[in-house]
Design an enzyme around this catalytic site. Structure first.
Site, PDB file in Angstrom:
ATOM      1  N   SER A 119       0.723  -1.187  -0.134  1.00  0.00           N
ATOM      2  CA  SER A 119      -0.023   0.157   0.316  1.00  0.00           C
ATOM      3  C   SER A 119       0.490   0.971   0.395  1.00  0.00           C
ATOM      4  CB  SER A 119      -0.815   0.074   1.269  1.00  0.00           C
ATOM      5  OG  SER A 119      -1.301  -1.071   1.435  1.00  0.00           O
ATOM      6  N   HIS A 140      -1.516  -3.539  -6.742  1.00  0.00           N
ATOM      7  CA  HIS A 140      -2.597  -3.409  -5.833  1.00  0.00           C
ATOM      8  C   HIS A 140      -3.764  -2.833  -5.614  1.00  0.00           C
ATOM      9  CE1 HIS A 140      -3.262   0.557  -2.881  1.00  0.00           C
ATOM     10  NE2 HIS A 140      -3.600  -0.510  -2.115  1.00  0.00           N
ATOM     11  N   GLU A 152      -4.838  -0.823  -8.707  1.00  0.00           N
ATOM     12  CA  GLU A 152      -3.603   0.438  -9.020  1.00  0.00           C
ATOM     13  C   GLU A 152      -2.743  -0.672  -9.390  1.00  0.00           C
ATOM     14  OE1 GLU A 152      -3.474   5.065  -6.891  1.00  0.00           O
ATOM     15  OE2 GLU A 152      -3.829   2.706  -5.447  1.00  0.00           O
ATOM     16  N   ASN A 190      -4.441   5.869  -1.551  1.00  0.00           N
ATOM     17  CA  ASN A 190      -4.055   5.993  -0.344  1.00  0.00           C
ATOM     18  C   ASN A 190      -3.451   7.835  -0.050  1.00  0.00           C
ATOM     19  OD1 ASN A 190      -5.179   3.514   0.843  1.00  0.00           O
ATOM     20  ND2 ASN A 190      -3.372   2.840   0.430  1.00  0.00           N
TER      21      ASN A 190
HETATM   22  P1  NAD Z   1      -1.910  -9.422   6.375  1.00  0.00           P
HETATM   23  O1  NAD Z   1      -0.886  -9.362   8.008  1.00  0.00           O
HETATM   24  O2  NAD Z   1      -3.285 -10.389   7.128  1.00  0.00           O
HETATM   25  O3  NAD Z   1      -1.062 -10.672   6.718  1.00  0.00           O
HETATM   26  C1  NAD Z   1       0.176 -11.021   5.656  1.00  0.00           C
HETATM   27  C2  NAD Z   1       1.188 -12.301   5.669  1.00  0.00           C
HETATM   28  O4  NAD Z   1       2.104 -12.607   5.112  1.00  0.00           O
HETATM   29  C3  NAD Z   1       0.806 -12.805   6.932  1.00  0.00           C
HETATM   30  O5  NAD Z   1       0.051 -14.084   7.497  1.00  0.00           O
HETATM   31  C4  NAD Z   1       1.729 -13.665   7.205  1.00  0.00           C
HETATM   32  O6  NAD Z   1       2.278 -14.624   8.479  1.00  0.00           O
HETATM   33  C5  NAD Z   1       2.526 -13.420   6.353  1.00  0.00           C
HETATM   34  N1  NAD Z   1       4.133 -13.115   5.535  1.00  0.00           N
HETATM   35  C6  NAD Z   1       4.928 -12.120   7.168  1.00  0.00           C
HETATM   36  N2  NAD Z   1       6.143 -12.385   5.973  1.00  0.00           N
HETATM   37  C7  NAD Z   1       6.834 -14.025   5.722  1.00  0.00           C
HETATM   38  C8  NAD Z   1       7.026 -14.089   3.909  1.00  0.00           C
HETATM   39  N3  NAD Z   1       8.392 -13.910   4.185  1.00  0.00           N
HETATM   40  N4  NAD Z   1       6.793 -15.137   3.562  1.00  0.00           N
HETATM   41  C9  NAD Z   1       5.963 -15.549   3.561  1.00  0.00           C
HETATM   42  N5  NAD Z   1       4.421 -15.118   4.060  1.00  0.00           N
HETATM   43  C10 NAD Z   1       4.912 -14.172   4.677  1.00  0.00           C
HETATM   44  O7  NAD Z   1      -1.674  -8.815   5.655  1.00  0.00           O
HETATM   45  P2  NAD Z   1      -2.939  -7.708   4.562  1.00  0.00           P
HETATM   46  O8  NAD Z   1      -3.841  -6.559   5.490  1.00  0.00           O
HETATM   47  O9  NAD Z   1      -2.661  -9.231   3.810  1.00  0.00           O
HETATM   48  O10 NAD Z   1      -1.919  -7.122   3.424  1.00  0.00           O
HETATM   49  C11 NAD Z   1      -0.801  -7.523   2.852  1.00  0.00           C
HETATM   50  C12 NAD Z   1       0.026  -7.009   2.283  1.00  0.00           C
HETATM   51  O11 NAD Z   1      -1.235  -5.632   1.213  1.00  0.00           O
HETATM   52  C13 NAD Z   1       0.924  -5.352   2.485  1.00  0.00           C
HETATM   53  O12 NAD Z   1       1.766  -4.774   1.977  1.00  0.00           O
HETATM   54  C14 NAD Z   1      -0.873  -4.044   2.817  1.00  0.00           C
HETATM   55  O13 NAD Z   1       0.028  -3.497   2.689  1.00  0.00           O
HETATM   56  C15 NAD Z   1      -1.206  -4.904   1.249  1.00  0.00           C
HETATM   57  N6  NAD Z   1      -2.720  -4.200   1.028  1.00  0.00           N
HETATM   58  C16 NAD Z   1      -3.505  -4.192   2.329  1.00  0.00           C
HETATM   59  C17 NAD Z   1      -4.913  -3.755   1.576  1.00  0.00           C
HETATM   60  C18 NAD Z   1      -5.812  -4.134   3.316  1.00  0.00           C
HETATM   61  O14 NAD Z   1      -7.079  -3.031   3.802  1.00  0.00           O
HETATM   62  N7  NAD Z   1      -4.865  -4.537   4.407  1.00  0.00           N
HETATM   63  C19 NAD Z   1      -5.655  -3.303   0.763  1.00  0.00           C
HETATM   64  C20 NAD Z   1      -4.142  -2.640  -0.172  1.00  0.00           C
HETATM   65  C21 NAD Z   1      -2.807  -3.445   0.313  1.00  0.00           C
END
Ligand code: NAD
Length: 283
Positions: A119, A140, A152, A190
């Site tokens: 993000s 994204h 995106e 964002n």
């Molecule tokens: P989350 O914390 O729910 O999930 C992240 C996962 O990654 C966890 O399950 C963790 O165990 C795993 N992980 C960590 N290191 C790892 C590795 N080296 N190899 C494999 N797995 C690994 O996070 P999320 O909310 O799903 O966000 C994930 C990405 O998406 C982030 O970059 C975030 O900025 C982006 N994002 C989030 C949203 C949202 O609304 N949550 C929206 C758009 C983008």
């Protein structure tokens, strides 16, 4: 035709949604996470969400079963070299993403595209950790992924036209709408959304109105489907704070300064829906 295979790394909130839409659209999907319990939960969530589509009549039982049959969970990156595309959706920590992309770059031969769902972390910086920055791109997705039509497509400084075009085509094939943007802090989504959420929090801090009133004004007055504070609770207040810090630092402009009340809420552990309490309370 060869079945295309995507490896989705990270099976949390976003990763399971991304895996869901690829599997539903006929791709072979390997879903990787370092945590076995997260993987189990992700597969349950995907099944539940596909079942909901069947109940609504938007998906047949046969297509649901086929989608589930295309999903393979994995605890490591062993088979990643066979992927047509890799989408990274791990935690939003620069160091973790840098290390992962350096490893993916070693394991996966070009021209396979390496996409990140970050993000707020710079695509250009992530790409600089690889030997082939031209194949690194932002993809994204919005939360919840199966529902939201936008992706995106973020072009880093070195991202090639071929990489952008390939991802744009893939997004269209997933039934979603790609919008190309350049790699600047917060991209478009964002950069526009977070100042609005921040201002809504200032309204609460300064006693202009209650959270309920702020959300009602924006819903009924501006036709937003959800008020900014309810949306902040959904995103996670810690995530909102982190993104505002990236905007303030990356753009060097104090107009993105996170509201002190947001900092206080995060310090108190009131993170929104995921902790049961943010600007609103959740059962
Ligand atoms: P989350 O914390 O729910 O999930 C992240 C996962 O990654 C966890 O399950 C963790 O165990 C795993 N992980 C960590 N290191 C790892 C590795 N080296 N190899 C494999 N797995 C690994 O996070 P999320 O909310 O799903 O966000 C994930 C990405 O998406 C982030 O970059 C975030 O900025 C982006 N994002 C989030 C949203 C949202 O609304 N949550 C929206 C758009 C983008």
């Amino acid at each position: 035709m060869r079945v295309r295979r995507v490896t989705v790394v990270g099976a949390g909130t976003m990763g399971n949604g991304i895996a869901h839409v690829f599997a539903q659209r006929g791709w072979g999907v390997t879903l990787v996470d370092v945590s076995r319990s997260v993987l189990d939960r992700a597969l349950e969530t995907i099944k539940r969400n596909l079942d909901r589509q069947v109940k609504k009549g938007t998906l047949s039982e046969a297509d649901r079963d086929a989608a589930l049959g295309r999903l393979v969970p994995g605890a490591a990156l062993d088979g990643v070299a066979d992927s047509t595309l890799v989408v990274e959706a791990i935690i939003e920590e620069p160091k973790a993403k840098f290390e992962l992309f350096a490893e993916l770059d070693r394991r996966v031969p070009p021209p396979t595209v390496l996409a990140t769902n970050t993000s707020s972390i710079s695509i250009t910086e992530i790409a600089a950790r690889t030997q082939h920055p031209e194949r690194v791109v932002g993809m994204h997705f919005m939360n919840p992924v199966p529902v939201m039509p936008l992706v995106e497509v973020v072009r880093g400084l070195a991202t090639s036209d071929a990489t952008v075009q390939s991802v744009v085509r893939t997004v269209q094939e997933l039934g979603k709408t790609p919008v190309e943007v350049s790699d600047y802090p917060g991209f478009v989504s964002n950069r526009v959304l977070m100042p609005m959420i921040n201002e809504a929090i200032y309204c609460v801090m300064e006693g202009v109105a209650t959270p309920e009133a702020v959300d009602t004004v924006m819903k009924l007055g501006m036709n937003h489907p959800m008020g900014p504070l309810a949306l902040a609770d959904l995103i996670g207040l810690d995530v909102c704070l982190a993104i505002l810090e990236v905007l303030q630092r990356g753009l060097g402009d104090d107009k993105y300064r996170p509201c002190p009340l947001l900092r206080k809420m995060v310090a108190a552990g009131r993170l929104g829906r995921k902790s049961g309490r943010g600007f609103h309370e959740y059962a």
